[in-house]
Design a protein around this motif. Sequence first.
Motif, short mmCIF file in Angstrom:
data_model
loop_
_atom_site.label_atom_id
_atom_site.label_comp_id
_atom_site.label_asym_id
_atom_site.label_seq_id
_atom_site.Cartn_x
_atom_site.Cartn_y
_atom_site.Cartn_z
N ILE A 150 0.84 -1.20 0.00
CA ILE A 150 0.00 0.00 0.00
C ILE A 150 0.87 1.25 0.00
N THR A 171 2.17 2.22 -3.50
CA THR A 171 1.20 2.24 -4.60
C THR A 171 0.44 3.56 -4.64
N SER A 219 -3.90 5.17 -4.19
CA SER A 219 -4.10 4.14 -3.17
C SER A 219 -5.11 3.09 -3.62
N PRO A 220 -4.81 1.81 -3.42
CA PRO A 220 -5.72 0.76 -3.87
C PRO A 220 -6.91 0.54 -2.96
N VAL A 263 -5.42 -7.22 -1.84
CA VAL A 263 -4.82 -5.91 -2.12
C VAL A 263 -3.88 -6.02 -3.32
N GLU A 264 -3.08 -7.08 -3.37
CA GLU A 264 -2.14 -7.26 -4.46
C GLU A 264 -2.87 -7.38 -5.80
N ARG A 312 -5.73 -6.00 -6.52
CA ARG A 312 -6.21 -4.66 -6.87
C ARG A 312 -5.07 -3.82 -7.44
N VAL A 313 -3.90 -3.92 -6.85
CA VAL A 313 -2.76 -3.17 -7.36
C VAL A 313 -2.41 -3.62 -8.77
N ALA A 359 -6.61 -0.93 -9.87
CA ALA A 359 -7.78 -0.41 -9.16
C ALA A 359 -7.35 0.64 -8.15
N ALA A 360 -8.18 1.66 -7.99
CA ALA A 360 -7.89 2.73 -7.04
C ALA A 360 -9.16 3.09 -6.29
N GLU A 405 -9.98 7.53 -8.08
CA GLU A 405 -9.26 7.71 -9.36
C GLU A 405 -8.62 9.08 -9.46
#
Length: 418
Positions: free
Chosen positions: A218, A221, A224-225, A258-259, A261-262, A266-267, A270
């Motif tokens: 997090i 990235t 932020s996801p 989470v991984e 989404r990264v 994905a955020a 946006e």
Amino acid sequence: MAEKLLASATEATRYQREWFRDLRKSAAAGGPLALVNADAPQEIFRAMGIPYVVNQWWASVVAAKQRAPHHLDLLREQGYPDHTEQYSSISLASLFDPDPHLAPWGGLPRPTIVLAETVGDGGRKIFDVWGSQPGITYYALESAAENTVPVNWWDLMPHDWEKAVGKARLDLMEAELCNLVRFLETTTGQVFSERALRRVLDLVNEQAEWNRRTRDLIARTTPSPLAVTDSIPSVMIPQWHRGTEWARDAAQRFYEEVEARVRSGAAVCEGERARLMWIGRGLWYDMDFYRRFEERHGAVFVWSMYLAIAADGYPRYGDNPLRTIAARFAAFNDQLYTPPWSSEWYVKEARLHGVDGVVHLVSDDARGSYFTNRALRAAGIPVYELHADNVDTRSLRDSTERDVEEWLEREVLARRAG
């Protein structure tokens, strides 16, 4: 309240409800039940098979269900203060509730044992009241300090914790934990097993390593996801079940979600314009507070202490299991509240996450907040001090949200634009 974005957060909440239902049944059948503070060595209870409820977790549930004012009224009616240490005293109010069936999740079962460190006069007196009630025993742990302070404790703690914490503090807590084991064996009939405790410690370390991976992912990235409103249940509910395979696996699922989404890009927002850090306890009675800044200003809270301390504050590796647990908890409050332990850590985390500003919830019982804010500002990071209590709605001014927005526009967004 906004819908949970992560399946891991939804699953953790579902699991917690089922666990609490079973715990209530066990207590109703006459089994032992402990109420322990968040910074207490819960692993011993886990290894001995003694059910426990975390004091501050229950307070967060009460506050989230908007029942905290009722509980504070109950304390005042009994002649106890309702304006100090609210986070620690809400559970105590459950003892005096004439309609416990109206409480969240069916109400807090009456514990037989309460466990807490003697941090502060108010906290000690709260647990003294618990211990004065029929059928409830208060087991107190000392709170010690050390003159030699390691600034980079997060590097030392996993393996070199003897150096980080200090021999005298570890000797004291290890002796107290030995006595706690004897007390629990005598009062509950449960038998302590060093082998079981070693297994618990192994699982806790595995869980902490997954949390570290998630925190670091997090941190690096952008945008932020996910929002802290998702990360908090995903990390904290498994924290209350530390030492179980379910908790370890839940931490892994959280990371993997989470991984994913990264990896997909994905955020949570946006149009992210700023990354914010929330220092302090969760604002349990208004968790949408965080999300409204995303919606109105593109400012995302990317950090809370819950995932960060789960990553840095828990990993401990050692051959002596009781001393290893002592290393986890002898300096736990220092990590969050005592400078330079705490202030240097917050600066390290702010830089790691690339935050543009900090909102610091400062309650009346906060310790070290001045030094934390000074360290952050010296590092060039704007700080807004939000003076309120995280479970007492009376403490939040009507103008608070507007004041934070004005600070955000003036000191954070304008600075980024310039």
